[in-house]
Design a protein around this motif. Structure first.
Motif, PDB file in Angstrom:
ATOM      1  N   THR A   7     143.709  61.728  53.347  1.00 42.09           N
ATOM      2  CA  THR A   7     142.892  61.038  54.346  1.00 42.09           C
ATOM      3  C   THR A   7     143.093  59.537  54.220  1.00 42.09           C
ATOM      4  O   THR A   7     142.969  58.981  53.126  1.00 42.09           O
ATOM      5  N   THR A   8     143.391  58.892  55.335  1.00 43.20           N
ATOM      6  CA  THR A   8     143.596  57.441  55.326  1.00 43.20           C
ATOM      7  C   THR A   8     142.355  56.759  55.894  1.00 43.20           C
ATOM      8  O   THR A   8     141.902  57.079  56.995  1.00 43.20           O
ATOM      9  N   VAL A   9     141.814  55.841  55.105  1.00 41.13           N
ATOM     10  CA  VAL A   9     140.622  55.092  55.514  1.00 41.13           C
ATOM     11  C   VAL A   9     140.977  53.609  55.505  1.00 41.13           C
ATOM     12  O   VAL A   9     141.521  53.109  54.516  1.00 41.13           O
ATOM     13  N   LEU A  25     136.336  53.502  47.729  1.00 38.55           N
ATOM     14  CA  LEU A  25     137.097  54.540  48.444  1.00 38.55           C
ATOM     15  C   LEU A  25     138.448  54.778  47.770  1.00 38.55           C
ATOM     16  O   LEU A  25     138.891  55.923  47.641  1.00 38.55           O
ATOM     17  N   PHE A  30     140.972  58.174  48.224  1.00 37.01           N
ATOM     18  CA  PHE A  30     141.419  58.009  49.610  1.00 37.01           C
ATOM     19  C   PHE A  30     142.600  57.046  49.660  1.00 37.01           C
ATOM     20  O   PHE A  30     142.657  56.096  48.869  1.00 37.01           O
ATOM     21  N   THR A  32     143.651  54.041  50.923  1.00 34.55           N
ATOM     22  CA  THR A  32     142.751  53.013  51.445  1.00 34.55           C
ATOM     23  C   THR A  32     143.524  51.776  51.871  1.00 34.55           C
ATOM     24  O   THR A  32     144.272  51.188  51.080  1.00 34.55           O
ATOM     25  N   SER A  63     144.916  55.175  60.723  1.00 32.68           N
ATOM     26  CA  SER A  63     143.791  55.699  59.946  1.00 32.68           C
ATOM     27  C   SER A  63     143.133  56.930  60.550  1.00 32.68           C
ATOM     28  O   SER A  63     143.120  57.107  61.769  1.00 32.68           O
ATOM     29  N   ASP A  64     142.557  57.750  59.671  1.00 35.77           N
ATOM     30  CA  ASP A  64     141.683  58.840  60.110  1.00 35.77           C
ATOM     31  C   ASP A  64     140.265  58.304  60.306  1.00 35.77           C
ATOM     32  O   ASP A  64     139.534  58.745  61.191  1.00 35.77           O
ATOM     33  N   PHE A  65     139.875  57.384  59.411  1.00 38.62           N
ATOM     34  CA  PHE A  65     138.543  56.766  59.489  1.00 38.62           C
ATOM     35  C   PHE A  65     138.706  55.255  59.390  1.00 38.62           C
ATOM     36  O   PHE A  65     139.546  54.754  58.623  1.00 38.62           O
ATOM     37  N   VAL A  67     136.298  52.054  58.440  1.00 39.76           N
ATOM     38  CA  VAL A  67     134.993  51.612  57.953  1.00 39.76           C
ATOM     39  C   VAL A  67     134.880  50.124  58.257  1.00 39.76           C
ATOM     40  O   VAL A  67     135.719  49.335  57.818  1.00 39.76           O
ATOM     41  N   SER A 153     132.595  63.126  58.722  1.00 39.91           N
ATOM     42  CA  SER A 153     132.724  61.902  57.909  1.00 39.91           C
ATOM     43  C   SER A 153     132.115  62.057  56.521  1.00 39.91           C
ATOM     44  O   SER A 153     132.156  61.106  55.724  1.00 39.91           O
ATOM     45  N   VAL A 156     133.783  60.655  53.298  1.00 37.13           N
ATOM     46  CA  VAL A 156     133.846  59.184  53.255  1.00 37.13           C
ATOM     47  C   VAL A 156     132.454  58.616  52.974  1.00 37.13           C
ATOM     48  O   VAL A 156     132.276  57.725  52.131  1.00 37.13           O
TER      49      VAL A 156
END
Ligand code: NAD
Length: 294
Positions: A7-9, A25, A30, A32, A63-65, A67, A153, A156
């Motif tokens: 997962t890429t944040v 993170l 993650f 990051t 990114s997947d998320f 922030v 989410s 995360v």
């Protein structure tokens, strides 16, 4: 590979809060990424296994998320609106923005509706717990948004927070945060006034504080902020006067917009706005030692 490693944040805004969140993170596994307008903040992120980016566009592309930890709702809206075309092109893969900034409910609802139309998600997820909570993954997070986006989410959110409360639909997290910070701002003033009264009546403020913290007048401000940052003369909690003034102003504006009659909040708002001897860059704990004489 764990889910986190797949997962890429990307964290946008690597300030007092965002840098610690990015580090947390990365430590949780993650992939990051991080972006800030300041090269120095990006270098600090790089030193903690966070990959610094040259542009926000790269974060939206990869990114997947996302922030966010940005100063104001205007910054949040600016970043989303300037890059939303990238998300239009990524319609096959749902991207969720987790906005931890202390932002404005109306702005949040507008952005969440835009993202939803494109098949993506936007959660308002403001936080409490300061830079140390961000750096240790022990924040309290108050969340507004769709149930399915909160569920997606969770990994995360859980990496960043010790307590995460889903308050309600889009904007509900922002409302809860403004209510919370209005109370923190009031506690800063009332505790300072209580200690001023103790001193005027011949009791040492430290002695009065020990009593308050063992009795019913206590709050987190009296238990943590006064001993750690005010009585100690440190004034380095990592939360600025400017940002707390913004929160008090937004809480007052929300009360006015909704027709809520809050006489004490009026006074609190006037005191925070009127403490002009204190600069926006000063630490907000200075307000506890700021005792206006009139
Ligand atoms: P900060 O000023 O330390 O950091 C904000 C960062 O955002 C800065 O490094 C700035 O360069 C960067 N930035 C501004 N615009 C940007 C943009 N367009 N793109 C990328 N980066 C940008 O602020 P902070 O104390 O970390 O607070 C961040 C948010 O969290 C605010 O909304 C604040 O109200 C909230 N908050 C802060 C605390 C705290 O204790 N500091 C606690 C809870 C919530």
């Amino acid at each position: 590979m764990s889910n986190a490693q797949n997962t890429t944040v990307a964290v946008i805004g690597l300030g007092s809060m965002g840098l610690g969140m990015a580090q947390t993170l990365a430590t949780a596994g993650f992939k990051t990424l991080g972006f800030d307008l300041s090269e120095q903040r990006k270098q600090m992120a790089k030193d903690s296994n966070v990959t610094p980016l040259d542009s926000i566009a790269q974060a939206f592309e990869a990114s997947d998320f996302l922030v966010f930890s940005l100063p104001t709702a205007k910054d949040v809206a600016g970043v989303v609106n300037d890059h939303i075309s990238i998300l239009e092109d990524r319609s096959g893969k749902k991207v969720i923005i987790v906005d931890t900034s202390t932002s404005e409910p109306d702005v949040t609802r507008e952005l969440a509706a835009k993202l939803e139309e494109l098949g993506h998600g936007f959660l308002d997820a403001p936080v409490s717990g300061g830079p140390s909570g961000a750096a240790t993954g022990k924040l309290t997070m108050m969340i507004g948004g769709a149930e399915e986006d909160v569920a997606a989410s969770r990994p995360v959110i859980e990496a960043m927070s010790a307590k995460a409360l889903h308050v309600g639909p889009s904007g509900a997290g922002n409302v809860a945060k403004l209510v919370n910070n209005l109370l923190a701002a009031a506690h800063m003033v009332t505790t300072g006034e209580g200690l001023k009264l103790a001193l005027a009546a011949g009791i040492e403020p430290e002695a009065a504080l020990r009593v308050i913290n063992a009795a019913s007048g206590r709050s987190m401000i009296s238990e943590v902020h006064f001993p750690t940052w005010i009585v100690s003369d440190r004034f380095d909690s990592g939360f600025s006067m400017g940002l707390m003034r913004k929160d008090v102003r937004l809480a007052k504006a929300l009360a006015d917009q909704k027709g809520a009659d809050l006489p004490l909040a009026e006074t609190v708002a006037r005191l925070w706005a009127g403490s002009t001897e204190l600069k926006d860059t000063d630490d907000f704990t200075r307000m506890g030692a700021y005792l206006p004489s009139k």
